[in-house]
Design a protein around this motif. Structure first.
Motif, mmCIF file in Angstrom:
data_model
loop_
_atom_site.group_PDB
_atom_site.id
_atom_site.type_symbol
_atom_site.label_atom_id
_atom_site.label_comp_id
_atom_site.label_asym_id
_atom_site.label_seq_id
_atom_site.Cartn_x
_atom_site.Cartn_y
_atom_site.Cartn_z
ATOM 1 N N MET A 126 30.198 3.578 80.016
ATOM 2 C CA MET A 126 29.191 4.248 79.168
ATOM 3 C C MET A 126 29.458 5.567 78.395
ATOM 4 N N PRO A 127 28.755 5.697 77.489
ATOM 5 C CA PRO A 127 28.716 7.067 76.456
ATOM 6 C C PRO A 127 28.209 7.751 77.115
ATOM 7 N N SER A 128 28.723 9.555 76.852
ATOM 8 C CA SER A 128 28.226 10.388 77.521
ATOM 9 C C SER A 128 27.188 10.835 77.080
ATOM 10 N N VAL A 129 26.580 10.458 76.028
ATOM 11 C CA VAL A 129 25.562 10.923 75.115
ATOM 12 C C VAL A 129 24.535 9.915 75.205
ATOM 13 N N SER A 130 23.532 9.836 75.200
ATOM 14 C CA SER A 130 22.085 8.979 75.029
ATOM 15 C C SER A 130 21.796 8.854 74.331
ATOM 16 N N LEU A 131 21.399 7.302 74.058
ATOM 17 C CA LEU A 131 20.359 7.456 72.078
ATOM 18 C C LEU A 131 19.683 8.362 72.091
ATOM 19 N N PRO A 132 18.519 8.545 73.620
ATOM 20 C CA PRO A 132 17.759 9.536 73.226
ATOM 21 C C PRO A 132 17.987 11.054 72.488
ATOM 22 N N GLN A 133 18.875 11.305 73.130
ATOM 23 C CA GLN A 133 19.663 12.964 73.203
ATOM 24 C C GLN A 133 20.018 12.741 71.379
ATOM 25 N N ILE A 134 21.019 11.796 71.526
ATOM 26 C CA ILE A 134 21.625 11.650 69.501
ATOM 27 C C ILE A 134 19.647 11.824 68.741
ATOM 28 N N GLU A 135 18.988 10.866 69.342
ATOM 29 C CA GLU A 135 17.749 10.806 68.222
ATOM 30 C C GLU A 135 17.633 12.505 68.134
ATOM 31 N N HIS A 136 17.211 13.158 69.181
ATOM 32 C CA HIS A 136 16.361 14.264 69.050
ATOM 33 C C HIS A 136 17.822 15.141 68.539
ATOM 34 N N ASP A 137 19.197 15.507 68.173
ATOM 35 C CA ASP A 137 19.839 16.241 67.935
ATOM 36 C C ASP A 137 19.498 15.807 66.138
ATOM 37 N N PHE A 138 18.950 14.343 65.758
ATOM 38 C CA PHE A 138 19.469 14.321 64.460
ATOM 39 C C PHE A 138 18.120 13.756 64.034
ATOM 40 N N PRO A 139 16.704 14.565 64.089
ATOM 41 C CA PRO A 139 16.283 13.703 63.577
ATOM 42 C C PRO A 139 15.024 13.312 61.983
ATOM 43 N N GLU A 140 15.899 13.955 60.932
ATOM 44 C CA GLU A 140 15.562 13.334 59.851
ATOM 45 C C GLU A 140 16.131 11.429 59.573
ATOM 46 N N LEU A 141 17.200 11.727 60.482
ATOM 47 C CA LEU A 141 17.327 9.617 60.655
ATOM 48 C C LEU A 141 16.711 9.138 61.577
ATOM 49 N N GLN A 142 16.848 7.490 61.531
ATOM 50 C CA GLN A 142 16.287 6.716 61.579
ATOM 51 C C GLN A 142 17.121 5.698 62.853
ATOM 52 N N PHE A 143 17.186 5.313 63.400
ATOM 53 C CA PHE A 143 18.215 4.816 64.284
ATOM 54 C C PHE A 143 17.810 3.191 64.938
ATOM 55 N N LYS A 144 18.099 2.055 64.407
ATOM 56 C CA LYS A 144 18.107 0.853 64.946
ATOM 57 C C LYS A 144 18.438 0.305 65.155
ATOM 58 N N GLU A 145 18.774 -0.764 66.414
ATOM 59 C CA GLU A 145 19.332 -1.812 66.737
ATOM 60 C C GLU A 145 19.921 -2.637 65.720
ATOM 61 N N GLY A 146 21.150 -3.333 65.554
ATOM 62 C CA GLY A 146 21.370 -4.136 64.099
ATOM 63 C C GLY A 146 22.211 -5.359 64.543
ATOM 64 N N GLU A 147 22.910 -5.786 64.156
ATOM 65 C CA GLU A 147 24.079 -6.689 63.969
ATOM 66 C C GLU A 147 25.317 -5.973 63.954
ATOM 67 N N VAL A 148 25.568 -4.724 63.489
ATOM 68 C CA VAL A 148 26.738 -4.437 63.322
ATOM 69 C C VAL A 148 26.113 -2.535 63.067
ATOM 70 N N PHE A 149 27.376 -1.208 62.913
ATOM 71 C CA PHE A 149 26.926 -0.343 62.637
ATOM 72 C C PHE A 149 27.081 -0.260 61.323
ATOM 73 N N SER A 150 26.216 0.334 60.988
ATOM 74 C CA SER A 150 26.248 0.501 59.438
ATOM 75 C C SER A 150 24.945 1.436 59.394
#
Length: 92
Positions: A1-25
């Motif tokens: 399991m990753p040591s950092v959660s998605l909510p933490q990443i979203e908090h750290d990079f508020p200028e970006l949107q994060f969405k589940e997809g078929e590949v990392f891109s």
């Protein structure tokens, strides 16, 4: 399991949107990072790689050598970010 959660990443990079997809891109037009899963540390590093494309201002390329340089710099950014994240986690 990753040591950092998605909510933490979203908090750290508020200028970006994060969405589940078929590949990392990274989609610079939508300022969106897509991820396929976040089940492991390797997935986190892949996500950081895509964030790196955003932070480094990567958009388009005309020649393969430009793509290679973008990928190299994004991986360097991701590795440095992951090392920093790991260091912070060990201090908690």
């Amino acid at each position: 399991m990753p040591s950092v959660s998605l909510p933490q990443i979203e908090h750290d990079f508020p200028e970006l949107q994060f969405k589940e997809g078929e590949v990392f891109s990274w989609n610079p037009n939508l300022q969106t990072v897509y991820y396929e899963k976040l089940d492991s540390q390797e997935d986190l590093v892949q996500l950081l790689h895509e964030i790196a494309h955003a932070k480094l201002g990567h958009k388009n390329y005309q020649h393969d050598i430009q793509l290679i340089e973008m990928e190299r710099s994004a991986w360097e950014y991701a590795v440095r970010s992951e090392e920093h994240t790991s260091e912070l986690q060990s201090q908690r």
